[in-house]
Each structure stands twice: as structure tokens, then as C-alpha cells.
Write an enzyme that holds these catalytic residues in place. Structure first.
Site, PDB file in Angstrom:
ATOM      1  N   HIS A  74       0.722  -1.154   0.243  1.00 57.55           N
ATOM      2  CA  HIS A  74      -0.036   0.129   0.072  1.00 57.55           C
ATOM      3  C   HIS A  74       0.887   1.080   0.042  1.00 57.55           C
ATOM      4  O   HIS A  74       0.425   2.287   0.605  1.00 57.55           O
ATOM      5  CB  HIS A  74      -1.188   0.006   1.310  1.00 57.55           C
ATOM      6  CG  HIS A  74      -1.879  -1.035   1.182  1.00 57.55           C
ATOM      7  ND1 HIS A  74      -3.263  -0.856   0.670  1.00 57.55           N
ATOM      8  CD2 HIS A  74      -1.890  -2.362   1.592  1.00 57.55           C
ATOM      9  CE1 HIS A  74      -3.850  -2.117   0.788  1.00 57.55           C
ATOM     10  NE2 HIS A  74      -3.086  -3.096   1.325  1.00 57.55           N
ATOM     11  N   ASN A 147     -10.254  -2.718   2.419  1.00 56.63           N
ATOM     12  CA  ASN A 147     -10.114  -2.565   1.045  1.00 56.63           C
ATOM     13  C   ASN A 147     -11.405  -2.508   0.049  1.00 56.63           C
ATOM     14  O   ASN A 147     -12.347  -2.634   0.821  1.00 56.63           O
ATOM     15  CB  ASN A 147      -9.470  -4.249   0.661  1.00 56.63           C
ATOM     16  CG  ASN A 147      -8.074  -4.262   0.895  1.00 56.63           C
ATOM     17  OD1 ASN A 147      -7.169  -3.123   1.287  1.00 56.63           O
ATOM     18  ND2 ASN A 147      -7.676  -5.123   0.917  1.00 56.63           N
ATOM     19  N   HIS A 338      -3.986   0.951  11.967  1.00 58.41           N
ATOM     20  CA  HIS A 338      -3.652  -0.360  12.652  1.00 58.41           C
ATOM     21  C   HIS A 338      -4.863  -0.970  12.965  1.00 58.41           C
ATOM     22  O   HIS A 338      -5.691  -0.458  13.607  1.00 58.41           O
ATOM     23  CB  HIS A 338      -2.871  -0.057  13.950  1.00 58.41           C
ATOM     24  CG  HIS A 338      -2.707  -1.446  14.657  1.00 58.41           C
ATOM     25  ND1 HIS A 338      -2.651  -2.614  14.366  1.00 58.41           N
ATOM     26  CD2 HIS A 338      -2.116  -1.704  15.742  1.00 58.41           C
ATOM     27  CE1 HIS A 338      -2.236  -3.495  15.034  1.00 58.41           C
ATOM     28  NE2 HIS A 338      -1.869  -2.680  16.098  1.00 58.41           N
ATOM     29  N   TYR A 361       1.058  -4.214  11.913  1.00 59.98           N
ATOM     30  CA  TYR A 361       0.960  -3.205  11.791  1.00 59.98           C
ATOM     31  C   TYR A 361       1.795  -1.967  12.466  1.00 59.98           C
ATOM     32  O   TYR A 361       2.484  -1.067  12.339  1.00 59.98           O
ATOM     33  CB  TYR A 361      -0.437  -2.405  11.644  1.00 59.98           C
ATOM     34  CG  TYR A 361      -1.321  -3.080  10.478  1.00 59.98           C
ATOM     35  CD1 TYR A 361      -1.537  -4.083  10.361  1.00 59.98           C
ATOM     36  CD2 TYR A 361      -1.720  -2.197   9.532  1.00 59.98           C
ATOM     37  CE1 TYR A 361      -2.310  -4.815   9.438  1.00 59.98           C
ATOM     38  CE2 TYR A 361      -2.378  -2.645   8.439  1.00 59.98           C
ATOM     39  CZ  TYR A 361      -2.647  -3.708   8.108  1.00 59.98           C
ATOM     40  OH  TYR A 361      -3.115  -4.497   7.109  1.00 59.98           O
TER      41      TYR A 361
HETATM   42 FE1  HDD Z   1      -2.649  -4.934   5.308  1.00 58.86          FE
HETATM   43  C1  HDD Z   1      -0.940  -1.661   5.051  1.00 58.86           C
HETATM   44  C2  HDD Z   1      -5.697  -3.474   4.220  1.00 58.86           C
HETATM   45  C3  HDD Z   1      -3.917  -7.797   5.483  1.00 58.86           C
HETATM   46  C4  HDD Z   1       0.180  -6.083   6.962  1.00 58.86           C
HETATM   47  N1  HDD Z   1      -3.203  -2.834   4.841  1.00 58.86           N
HETATM   48  C5  HDD Z   1      -2.397  -1.637   4.888  1.00 58.86           C
HETATM   49  C6  HDD Z   1      -3.204  -0.720   4.341  1.00 58.86           C
HETATM   50  C7  HDD Z   1      -4.436  -1.295   4.074  1.00 58.86           C
HETATM   51  C8  HDD Z   1      -4.661  -2.613   4.321  1.00 58.86           C
HETATM   52  C9  HDD Z   1      -5.605  -0.454   3.595  1.00 58.86           C
HETATM   53  C10 HDD Z   1      -2.717   0.516   3.940  1.00 58.86           C
HETATM   54  C11 HDD Z   1      -2.952   1.640   5.110  1.00 58.86           C
HETATM   55  C12 HDD Z   1      -2.280   2.865   4.901  1.00 58.86           C
HETATM   56  O1  HDD Z   1      -3.137   3.527   4.052  1.00 58.86           O
HETATM   57  O2  HDD Z   1      -1.565   3.354   5.512  1.00 58.86           O
HETATM   58  N2  HDD Z   1      -4.529  -5.632   4.991  1.00 58.86           N
HETATM   59  C13 HDD Z   1      -5.301  -5.098   4.578  1.00 58.86           C
HETATM   60  C14 HDD Z   1      -6.681  -5.703   4.429  1.00 58.86           C
HETATM   61  C15 HDD Z   1      -6.111  -6.951   4.637  1.00 58.86           C
HETATM   62  C16 HDD Z   1      -4.620  -6.947   5.040  1.00 58.86           C
HETATM   63  C17 HDD Z   1      -8.021  -5.297   4.184  1.00 58.86           C
HETATM   64  C18 HDD Z   1      -6.972  -8.169   4.781  1.00 58.86           C
HETATM   65  C19 HDD Z   1      -8.246  -8.433   5.001  1.00 58.86           C
HETATM   66  N3  HDD Z   1      -1.984  -6.512   5.926  1.00 58.86           N
HETATM   67  C20 HDD Z   1      -2.503  -7.613   5.779  1.00 58.86           C
HETATM   68  C21 HDD Z   1      -1.987  -8.805   6.314  1.00 58.86           C
HETATM   69  C22 HDD Z   1      -0.825  -8.481   7.131  1.00 58.86           C
HETATM   70  C23 HDD Z   1      -0.955  -6.789   6.387  1.00 58.86           C
HETATM   71  C24 HDD Z   1      -2.396 -10.393   6.509  1.00 58.86           C
HETATM   72  C25 HDD Z   1       0.311  -9.151   7.446  1.00 58.86           C
HETATM   73  C26 HDD Z   1       0.407 -10.087   8.447  1.00 58.86           C
HETATM   74  N4  HDD Z   1      -0.756  -4.012   5.901  1.00 58.86           N
HETATM   75  C27 HDD Z   1       0.259  -4.736   6.538  1.00 58.86           C
HETATM   76  C28 HDD Z   1       1.486  -3.795   6.543  1.00 58.86           C
HETATM   77  C29 HDD Z   1       0.883  -2.580   6.187  1.00 58.86           C
HETATM   78  C30 HDD Z   1      -0.371  -2.690   5.523  1.00 58.86           C
HETATM   79  C31 HDD Z   1       2.777  -4.469   6.393  1.00 58.86           C
HETATM   80  C32 HDD Z   1       1.917  -1.768   5.162  1.00 58.86           C
HETATM   81  C33 HDD Z   1       2.080  -0.383   5.719  1.00 58.86           C
HETATM   82  C34 HDD Z   1       1.306  -0.427   7.158  1.00 58.86           C
HETATM   83  O3  HDD Z   1       0.637  -1.541   7.408  1.00 58.86           O
HETATM   84  O4  HDD Z   1       0.928   0.573   7.675  1.00 58.86           O
HETATM   85  O5  HDD Z   1       1.732  -3.897   7.958  1.00 58.86           O
END
Ligand code: HDD
Length: 711
Positions: A74, A147, A338, A361
Site C-alpha cells: 500500500h 479494502n 492499525h 501494523y
Molecule cells: Fe494490510 C497496510 C488493508 C492484510 C500487513 N493494509 C495496509 C493498508 C491497508 C491494508 C488499507 C494501508 C494503510 C495505509 O493507508 O496506511 N491488509 C489490509 C486488508 C487486509 C490486510 C483489508 C486483509 C483483510 N496486511 C494484511 C496482513 C498483513 C498486513 C495479513 C500482515 C500479516 N498491511 C500490512 C502492513 C502495512 C499494511 C505491512 C503496510 C504499511 C502499513 O501496514 O502501515 O503492516
């Protein structure tokens, strides 16, 4: 009154921390006024620069450290401020205060994003979109990290790094950027039957939205609402755009990526700037805890949705985005979401994907923002003042008075105190949990195809065709035949016809795929997994098709007016006013951006030339009346670009209105070959052409005529 105060409170908090350089003198970071920002300090005007030049050193050092790591996923995002207003109280279900009192307003910041691409990648990649909402509630920050697709690729967070490594550019050559059409993504997918439902969504046009303002948002997981009596309900969250859900064609998406890679970011920014505030209905699907087992899928499985026909979405409020950020980095880039940022009255479910997210997160913010004090960055601050005994760390902002940073204490009078539940203290839902410690997946997670089928079967004919073409496009870029074959084998479990059509175009046969072991529990029955008969209780869900979305408004649609010197001023103004009155935006496209003169001699400055923009950036075209204007457009170097412009808009099924005198353009374009049976092509000789044009724009596109138009 209190809400206005709450809204103002966030605004005030941000304002206090915002500065402007207007009418100010240039200073160093230490506040020293600078007398020369052009030359470094040297030993003689042709001599070496001196180490003592603290102004130079400070400026370059700061510059050298301007970048922070982009989000691991993202990374590419656009955000805006807004407000959430509650229209229906949920007091019966949750004690969360921002969901209790009808009329209550809560300030929000929303960040939309693509998933796979880097920070500078195109907005129009085929991808899921993030829809992350931070509610600044009086009880603290609540993040709904959602999402635009209601399900996910995988069922357990332990597979997330694999999924992301597979979709990101390949590690040897960092190719391709922001694209899933490559070997490693499809290799992974072909071995993960659980991803098939999500694959249907990302291969559909949902993955190439027309605008961030025209996307749905879904919390994906089942969460829990807990009311004051401690009773719990499962809840799924939905955002439904008031403008309807609309997408571009894949051919458009690819071209927009070249002409305007910031298309979605610009569209959001301009809509808010123009006062066309994006709005969504916020809704919930509520399921009493005791009904958990009444579905033909597991509520904890994030690859499943609850069909709206089984549990209707109750609309409970409106989300409005009404203010662009002042500074992209400070706000949109530094915001830290988060799923674990909860307020009392909302709790997690045991969805294993969600459970893993709860770790990820904060962990990622530590490396991205660099400090456990990221909550002190203005955009992340709660409007509820923070009081605890945490201290120190990189870049600490808060200055806490006194000697005490521990608890219990007597020196500080025991402060800060815990709050009991009835005083608003967060208290986890008391759920009885027991079980052996196992590294296994529940059998109730095993059916991977029923809802993929449900989605596919619920699509309109043009949507099915687009989905099929997307699969053909993606798999044509896969270089390893065995991977293509495995994917097609998976598709056969969803729809045989789809599988064989795709197979025919990518040169493989439909065969039963070798099923991977890792996604099947040891004691799962492979017959369930492979059953072609198993379908969901709901056979068709109209809510899953964009064909059934809102199509009654031209609000914020972008209409291109193609014109040159001699354009008819009267009809130009009449239609422009009519369209703008209904909230559409008109932009003029001319042979060049030099001012043109209308037939009345009025000078008008075009926003675009025929070569600085393209039809893919517009929702509809009006070819402006005026004999001389048409003559100029049809002559010399203008002829090819203008006809290409029209033909391309026609190919993408957009509304085109040919004004008086424009017959040469009509006849020389592909449009002229069709007669008046096309609802989106309006000509000068029709009755009430302007009304017909407006109606056609509101329908978005005429996808139903796509095959006929392009044949
Ligand atoms: Fe995630 C970012 C949505 C599964 C780990 N995620 C991130 C963002 C969104 C989502 C909208 C961007 C937030 C922003 O604008 O800063 N993610 C989802 C949805 C998921 C999902 C709807 C499943 C239903 N994500 C998911 C899993 C993991 C992560 C299973 C890890 C185990 N996601 C992350 C992250 C991020 C992230 C690596 C990247 C940047 C951040 O968190 O802040 O932690």
C-alpha cells in the site's frame, strides 16, 4: 454542539501544528535568519567550501534524510480529511460512543491506496485498493483498515509475506512494477486454491476503478460489536459510494497510466477542491453471536463474504471527505493505521488473518516511521489527550511533568488511573476459548470455490467478458506453461466455460490441477475441495455486480469539449452551463493550449491540447458546433489526433455528442459507421440531444454494446 467541538478539536490540533511561510523570513532550523541562500561559504569566491558553513551543512544533511521507507504494501496512496455522521444509533449493539447518538459527527482521515506498486507507481494498476479510515473519536482513535474488495487472497496471516513477495516485482530484476501479470504471482496463486474467490474480484473491473470516489469499502473480516451488557454480535463493515461503483476498461487503464499516472490522486484532489465532496453510506451486516454456525461457510474465513441477500447491509451513517491535506508527507505519508486501534464496544474475531495483522501494523510503523512515538505525529494524534507512563524514545514530543513514570505509585498520587468498563475503560469481550495448541486449519475453511462461483455467476455478460479478458491478459504474460495450466485447472472448478475459453487463448489444456498440500488440512476431504456441485446457499447476488450500481448522476464527471477557433459560443455556453449545473466538470480540448476565438470573438483558453491529454481521461465528449471550428479540426495535423480521440472514446463505450456542423467529424470517425441505435452517440439532428447526452453520461458506459462497437 459537542460534535462540532470534537471536529474543531482535531482541526485546531492540526492547525496549531501547521505553519505557513507566507510573509516570513528564511531561517535555519535553529531559527537564525539566513542572509544568503544562493552561495556556500568559501575561502575566496573561487576557493573551497568551508566546513564551518553550518547553513550549507544543515540544509544538505536534512535533504539527505528526507526519505523514509515506503510502506511495504500500500505504498502508493492518496488521502483526505472528512467527517463521519451517524444516522442510525447502534447503541443496542455496541457501546462505541461514535456509533450511539444519531447526528454525532466524528472527524476522519481516509487514505486510499494500491497494494503492490511503489510510492511513485501508477494509480491505474490492476490491484485491490486500500480504503483505510481513521476515526478520531472522543474515546480515542478507531482505525478501519479496509479494502475495496470484501475478501482476501489468503486465510492465514502466515502466508502474507509469501503472497506479497509473489506479487511484488521479481527479486532478480525488480520487474514488473505494480503488476500482477508475471510468473511469481501466478505461480503462487496456482498453488493456493483459497485465493480463487479473491482472484475473481481482482480480475474483474473492480480492480480498475474509475475513481477512488466510486469504490466500495469493506472491512473484510468479521469483527465484533459489544454492547453495554457485554452481549456480542459479529459485524461486517461496508462503505457504499453515493456516486455508484464504476470502473474503467483495462485498455483505458493502461493508457491512463501513461497519460496521467496520478489520475486517481488528481481526481480525488480536484473533486474536493471543487466542492464535489465524495460521500459514502456506511453500513453494517450484523449477526448475533449465537447464529455464528448458520452459514454455509465460516464467519472467521476472510476468503468469504456474507451475501447481502442473506444478511442485508443496514446503513447507519455517512462518510464525507471535505478537505484536502495541507502537506502530503506530513499527513498522507505519515498516517499510521492499525486494525488493532479499537475503541470500547468493538472487538476482534478469531479470524487468523486478522489475528496476524494485529502484530504486523505497529511493527511496520517502527521501521517506517522510525520510533515508537509515531502516535505523536500530528495526523496520528488522538483528540483524547494521552496519559500513560510510557516515556522517552526517538523524537519524543510530549513533555510530561513530574517524577513518576510507573504504576503503582504514591509520589504521583497514583495517577494516571485505570478506568473501569463503565467509565469507558477498554475491556476485551469475554469469550470462552479452549483447544489444543495446533498448527492447523479448520475444516470449515476448506471450500474454496463456492463463493468464487457465486461471484462469477452474479456478473453481467460484459463483466464476465472483462474478467475473462483480464485472465487472458495476465496469463499471457506468464512464461511458464505449467503455471498457466495450473491456473486454468483451478478456474475449471469455478466455471468450465471460463476455463476452456481462457485455456484456448493461452495455449494450454484444461486439466485437473495437482493440489498443493500446504493449503489442505491433513484430515480434509479432497472431495469437498474438488466438488463441482458445491455451491453457496445464495446462487446469484445482484449486489456483487457493478451493472446494478447507481447510474443516475453526472455529478463530478469530466466532460471534454473538443473545439477550435470559430466554435459556436452560444451552444458551447448553453451545454457547459447545463452540465456544470448538474455537477459535472467541463474541460476544453483544442488543437493547442493557445487561446481560441469563438464565432462571437470571445477568447477562451483551453485546458488541454489534443496531444497533452487523451480521451481516456474523460467520461464523455462533446464535439462543439461551429463550421470553422470543425474545418480547423479536420485539417492538417489536427485531423488524425481528433479522429483518434473520438474513436478511442467510442471504443471505450463513452457518451459522445456531435453538435451542429460536426458531420465531417462524425462521418470520418468510426462512430459515423453506426446509425442511431446507439444510446450513447447523440447527433445534432436528434430531438432533445442535450438531455439524451446527460442521460447517457449518467449511465457511465454502454458496456452492453462493447462487442458490437468494436467489431
Ligand atoms: Fe494490510 C497496510 C488493508 C492484510 C500487513 N493494509 C495496509 C493498508 C491497508 C491494508 C488499507 C494501508 C494503510 C495505509 O493507508 O496506511 N491488509 C489490509 C486488508 C487486509 C490486510 C483489508 C486483509 C483483510 N496486511 C494484511 C496482513 C498483513 C498486513 C495479513 C500482515 C500479516 N498491511 C500490512 C502492513 C502495512 C499494511 C505491512 C503496510 C504499511 C502499513 O501496514 O502501515 O503492516
Amino acid at each position: 454542539m459537542k460534535d462540532i467541538k470534537q471536529n474543531n478539536q482535531k482541526l485546531k490540533q492540526l492547525e496549531e501544528l501547521t505553519t505557513s511561510n507566507e510573509n516570513e523570513k528564511l531561517t535555519t532550523n535553529q531559527g537564525i535568519k539566513v542572509n544568503n541562500n544562493q552561495d556556500s561559504l568559501k575561502a575566496g569566491d573561487r576557493g573551497p567550501t568551508l566546513l564551518e558553513d553550518f547553513i550549507l551543512r544543515e540544509k544538505i544533511t536534512h535533504f539527505d534524510h528526507e526519505r523514509i521507507p515506503e510502506r511495504i504494501v500500500h505504498a502508493r496512496g492518496s488521502g483526505a480529511h472528512g467527517v463521519f455522521k451517524l444516522t442510525k444509533s447502534l447503541k443496542k449493539y455496541t457501546s462505541a460512543k461514535f456509533l450511539n447518538e444519531v447526528g454525532k459527527e466524528t472527524p476522519v482521515f481516509v487514505r486510499f491506496s494500491t497494494v503492490a506498486g511503489s510510492r511513485g507507481s501508477t494509480d491505474l494498476a490492476r490491484d485491490a485498493r486500500g480504503f483505510a479510515v481513521k476515526f478520531y473519536t472522543e474515546e480515542g482513535n478507531y482505525d478501519l483498515v479496509a479494502n475495496n474488495i470484501p475478501v482476501f487472497f489468503i486465510q492465514d496471516a502466515i502466508k502474507f509475506p509469501d503472497l506479497i513477495h509473489a506479487v511484488k516485482p521479481e527479486p532478480d530484476n525488480e520487474i514488473p512494477q505494480a503488476a500482477s501479470a508475471h510468473d511469481t504471482f501466478w505461480d503462487f496463486i496456482s498453488l493456493m486454491p483459497e485465493s480463487m474467490h479473491m482472484i475473481m474480484w481482482v480480475m474483474s473491473d473492480r480492480a480498475i476503478p474509475r475513481s477512488l470516489r466510486m469504490m466500495e469499502g469493506f472491512g473484510v473480516h468479521s469483527f465484533k460489536f459489544i454492547n453495554e451488557e457485554g452481549k456480542s454480535h459479529f459485524v461486517k463493515f461496508h462503505f457504499k459510494p453515493k456516486l455508484g461503483v464504476h470502473s474503467v476498461a483495462w485498455d483505458e487503464a493502461q493508457k491512463i497510466s501513461g497519460v496521467d499516472a496520478d489520475f486517481h490522486r488528481r481526481d480525488l484532489w480536484e473533486a474536493i477542491d471543487n466542492g464535489a465532496f465524495p460521500e459514502w453510506d456506511f453500513g453494517v451486516q450484523l449477526i448475533p453471536e449465537e447464529d455464528e454456525d448458520t452459514f454455509d461457510f465460516d464467519l472467521l474465513d476472510p476468503t468469504k463474504l456474507i451475501p447481502e441477500e442473506e444478511v442485508p447491509v443496514e446503513i447507519i451513517g455517512t462518510l464525507t471527505l471535505n478537505r484536502n491535506p495541507d502537506n502530503f508527507f506530513a499527513e498522507t505519508e505519515q498516517i499510521a493505521f492499525h486494525p488493532g486501534h479499537l475503541v470500547p464496544g468493538i472487538d476482534f474475531s478469531n479470524d487468523p488473518l486478522l489475528q496476524g495483522r494485529l502484530f504486523s501494523y505497529t511493527d511496520t510503523q517502527l521501521s517506517r516511521l522510525g520510533s515508537p512515538n509515531f502516535h505523536e505525529i500530528p495526523i496520528n494524534r488522538s483528540i483524547n489527550t494521552v496519559h500513560n507512563n510510557q516515556r522517552d524514545g526517538h523524537m519524543r514530543q510530549q513533555i510530561v511533568k513530574g517524577k513518576v513514570s510507573y504504576e503503582p505509585n504514591s509520589i504521583g498520587g497514583g495517577c494516571p488511573f485505570q478506568s473501569m468498563m463503565k467509565e469507558g475503560g477498554f475491556s476485551s469481550h469475554q469469550e470462552r476459548v479452549s483447544g489444543a495448541k495446533v498448527r492447523e486449519r479448520s475444516n470449515s475453511f476448506v471450500d474454496h470455490y463456492s463463493q468464487a462461483k457465486l461471484f462469477y455467476n452474479s456478473q453481467s455478460a460484459p463483466e464476465k467478458m472483462h474478467l475473462q479478458n483480464a485472465l487472458v491478459f495476465e496469463l499471457s504474460k506468464v512464461t511458464i506453461p505449467e503455471i498457466r495450466e495450473r491456473v486454468v485447472g483451478q478456474l475449471a472448478f469455478i466455471d468450465k466455460n471460463l476455463a476452456s475459453k481462457v485455456a484456448g487463448k493461452i495455449g494450454v489444456e484444461v486439466k485437473k490441477p495437482e493440489l498443493p498440500n500446504q493449503s489442505i488440512p491433513a484430515d480434509a476431504d479432497p472431495a469437498i475441495l474438488q466438488s463441482k456441485e458445491k455451491t453457496s446457499k445464495t446462487k446469484i447476488s445482484p449486489a456483487l455486480s457493478m451493472a446494478n450500481t447507481v447510474k443516475d448522476t453526472i455529478k463530478s464527471r469530466k466532460i471534454g469539449f473538443i473545439m477550435a477557433d470559430g466554435a459556436d459560443e452560444k451552444s458551447f455556453n448553453a451545454l457547459k452551463n447545463k452540465l456544470e449545473k448538474q455537477g459535472a466538470t467541463v474541460e476544453i480540448i483544442a488543437p493547442s493550449v493557445a487561446p481560441i476565438k469563438t464565432n462571437n470573438g470571445t477568447a477562451i483558453t483551453p485546458k488541454h491540447s489534443l496531444t497533452t491529454t487523451a480521451s481516456v481521461c474523460f467520461d464523455a465528449l462533446y464535439i462543439v458546433s461551429g463550421e470553422n471550428s470543425v474545418k480547423e479540426l479536420m485539417s492538417g495535423e489536427n485531423k488524425h489526433p481528433v479522429l483518434h480521440f473520438i474513436n478511442e472514446a467510442y471504443k471505450h463505450c463513452k457518451a459522445i455528442y456531435f453538435g451542429a456542423d460536426t458531420e465531417p467529424l462524425y462521418l470520418n470517425s468510426n462512430v459515423g459507421l453506426k446509425k442511431h441505435n446507439d444510446p450513447a452517440i447523440i447527433t445534432w439532428d436528434e430531438k432533445a440531444p442535450e438531455e439524451k447526452f446527460i442521460d447517457a453520461i449518467s449511465k457511465h458506459r454502454v458496456w452492453d454494446l462493447e462487442i458490437e462497437r468494436n467489431s
